[in-house]
Design an enzyme around this catalytic site. Structure first.
Site, PDB file in Angstrom:
ATOM      1  N   ASP A  88      39.144  11.550  38.773  1.00  0.00           N
ATOM      2  CA  ASP A  88      39.886  12.683  38.187  1.00  0.00           C
ATOM      3  C   ASP A  88      39.309  13.169  36.857  1.00  0.00           C
ATOM      4  O   ASP A  88      40.045  13.701  36.021  1.00  0.00           O
ATOM      5  CB  ASP A  88      41.366  12.343  37.947  1.00  0.00           C
ATOM      6  CG  ASP A  88      42.180  12.223  39.226  1.00  0.00           C
ATOM      7  OD1 ASP A  88      41.615  12.406  40.320  1.00  0.00           O
ATOM      8  OD2 ASP A  88      43.395  11.941  39.129  1.00  0.00           O
ATOM      9  N   CYS A 118      40.996  12.904  45.915  1.00  0.00           N
ATOM     10  CA  CYS A 118      40.234  11.648  45.900  1.00  0.00           C
ATOM     11  C   CYS A 118      39.559  11.321  47.223  1.00  0.00           C
ATOM     12  O   CYS A 118      38.326  11.247  47.301  1.00  0.00           O
ATOM     13  CB  CYS A 118      41.157  10.496  45.510  1.00  0.00           C
ATOM     14  SG  CYS A 118      41.927  10.663  43.888  1.00  0.00           S
ATOM     15  N   ASP A 168      35.080  12.268  41.196  1.00  0.00           N
ATOM     16  CA  ASP A 168      35.458  12.682  42.551  1.00  0.00           C
ATOM     17  C   ASP A 168      36.125  14.055  42.586  1.00  0.00           C
ATOM     18  O   ASP A 168      36.071  14.750  43.598  1.00  0.00           O
ATOM     19  CB  ASP A 168      36.353  11.638  43.229  1.00  0.00           C
ATOM     20  CG  ASP A 168      37.600  11.299  42.426  1.00  0.00           C
ATOM     21  OD1 ASP A 168      37.797  11.841  41.313  1.00  0.00           O
ATOM     22  OD2 ASP A 168      38.402  10.474  42.917  1.00  0.00           O
TER      23      ASP A 168
END
Length: 521
Positions: free
Chosen positions: A52, A82, A295
């Protein structure tokens, strides 16, 4: 001779709260592989993946990038969530090809189908199968519904459950991963190259900082950019439902979260420093490529959405990418368009393999890193895909919103819904800096942004842009949504080689994969 090797087929061990994997499998190496490694030395590769970490709202400001030589300024994820994004990193494929659509087992995250069909095609499995590289993985692998934790978690170590409590010196996850990584570097064979992937929990919630960093950045607030705490009046209904202005308590909460995110990243910085120093001491730094990325991005108050990812805007789909390694000159920034589906092909290229030996959709940016690539022939667009998640029943706290929404905050602002399902073409070319998106909803809602004139995506120009551009972007989106392998690397709308067939335009918008779409608008 025993070495640590990533085994993508290993059974995973989870706690009730978090899926975290540190898979270190001991195997016997074949002599012919060892001989080949010695005759044909190859670089080492380290991939550090954060969770994040945004680039658009200042997430990198707390990270010292002195250990890296080159940064890429235009890097996008294949999906801003994710598990789908991590699946794209590992497979080098867009979500429509690896079929991971969200963080649930039903969405193919860590499912049996994934393990049987896609996991064997990941680039670590490719490296392991060919036997030249020692491979190592530590940290969060995919996701499988549960979020990161910093204390009170369970690791799978050599397939054995290792439980951790809340003692900082023994259990703080970012530091544990750093120590495990250093142990690997100290104990691996010096006769073979290695690939090491370290996946940190930071800066994912619950944003638990190490004790020595708990009071850092006391005055930092979420950036008050032009899209902060404003109404997304011309956007998809999910964005329009956000309450503007946000309450003082909501702003205070997200400012506090923003500070905490920065604090967790200081331990990531320590991890990077430890790895780099260990490689330096061992005389291996000059022959090692280090890659640092995330990600997906994140938002804190943009368009009055409290905090999350999942949206199509720059703050959620753009991520950092820093590298260093042999033949990379220092103090460089590349403006070329990179996608996280390119990480697998690039790592295989570094290891001496071709993307053409795989089914990957991405392309290697190794020539760009080392100054041997031709920027004039580099790609000009990438695909971003997301399939929304929702609940079949109404949230009791927010009954007026009805079923189909999820990730709702106490003030009934929801961050996701079934029909928050979209696909975008993100174009970065000399002639255009453009985003074109179509939603899979009853409106077939379209959002278009000129990022040159409107970097904060305040104005959706779908109704005012030239019709010919819309037609070409729709055509290109359909091409990318059905692409596979080499066909994903064909010229985009703003490439001179692009071929437009008007007979195909608007024949099929975003595929209606989501059968549970709601009529919410």
């Amino acid at each position: 001779m025993a070495l640590f090797v990533f085994n993508s087929a290993s059974k995973m061990v989870s706690s009730p709260f978090v899926i975290l994997h540190c898979i270190l499998i001991c195997v016997t190496l074949h002599c012919n592989n060892l001989a080949e490694a010695q005759m044909n030395p190859r670089p080492n590769i380290v991939l550090i993946l954060t969770d994040d970490l945004d680039v658009s709202i200042g997430g990198m400001a707390s990270i010292f990038s002195k250990n890296f030589l080159l940064s890429f300024s235009v890097v996008f994820v294949a999906s801003p969530l994710c598990c789908p994004s991590r699946a794209s990193i590992l497979t080098g494929k867009y979500p429509h090809n690896h079929h991971v659509v969200n963080n649930t087992l039903e969405g193919n995250c860590s499912s049996t189908a994934w393990q049987k069909t896609q996991e064997p095609e990941t680039f670590p499995a490719f490296l392991q199968k060919h036997g030249i590289y020692q491979t190592f993985f530590a940290g969060k692998y995919l996701n499988e519904e549960r979020n990161s934790k910093y204390y009170n978690y369970t690791l799978s170590v050599n397939g054995r459950a290792q439980r951790h409590g809340q003692n900082y010196s023994e259990d703080y996850l970012t530091d544990v991963l750093a120590n495990i990584s250093i142990d690997f570097l100290e104990n691996k064979s010096n006769r073979r190259p290695f690939f090491m992937m370290v996946s940190t929990p930071a800066p994912h919630s619950p944003w638990t900082a190490a004790p020595q960093y708990e009071n850092n950045f006391p005055n930092i607030k979420a950036p008050r950019d032009p899209n902060f705490n404003v109404h997304g009046k011309d956007k998809h209904w999910l964005i329009r439902q956000a309450k503007t202005p946000m309450t003082n308590s909501s702003v205070e909460f997200l400012d506090n979260a923003y500070r905490k995110r920065w604090r967790t990243l200081l331990s990531v910085d320590d991890l990077v420093e430890k790895v780099v120093r260990k490689l330096e001491v061992r005389g291996e730094l000059s022959k090692t490529y280090l890659i640092f990325t995330s990600d997906n991005g994140y938002h804190t108050g943009q368009f009055s959405l409290p905090m999350d990812k999942r949206q199509l805007y720059e703050f959620d789909i753009r991520v950092p990418l820093l590298v260093r390694g042999p033949n990379i000159k220092p103090n460089q920034t590349s403006p070329l368009l990179i996608a996280n589906v390119d990480l697998g092909p690039t790592i295989l290229d570094i290891a001496g393999y071709s993307v053409n030996e795989t089914q990957m959709d991405g392309m290697s940016f190794l020539p760009i890193m080392t100054g041997k690539g031709n920027s004039s022939t580099w790609r000009s667009d990438v695909l971003v895909e997301y399939e929304g998640e929702g609940s079949n029943i109404s949230d009791p706290a927010c009954p007026l919103l009805g079923p189909g929404v999820s990730e709702c905050f106490p003030d009934c602002v929801c961050e996701d819904s079934y029909n928050n399902t979209y696909a975008c073409v993100r174009t970065v070319a000399q002639a255009a800096n453009l985003q074109y998106c179509e939603f899979d909803d009853n409106e077939v809602f379209v959002e278009v942004y000129n990022l040159t004139a409107d970097p904060f995506q305040l104005s959706n120009i779908a109704k005012s842009i030239d019709q010919e551009v819309l037609e070409k972007m729709n055509h290109r989106l359909m091409m990318l949504q059905s692409c596979s392998g080499q066909s994903c690397r064909t010229p985009g709308v703003y490439d001179s080689q692009f071929r437009f067939d008007p007979r195909l335009m608007f024949s099929s918008l975003v595929p209606h994969r989501n059968k549970r779409r709601q009529t919410l608008k």
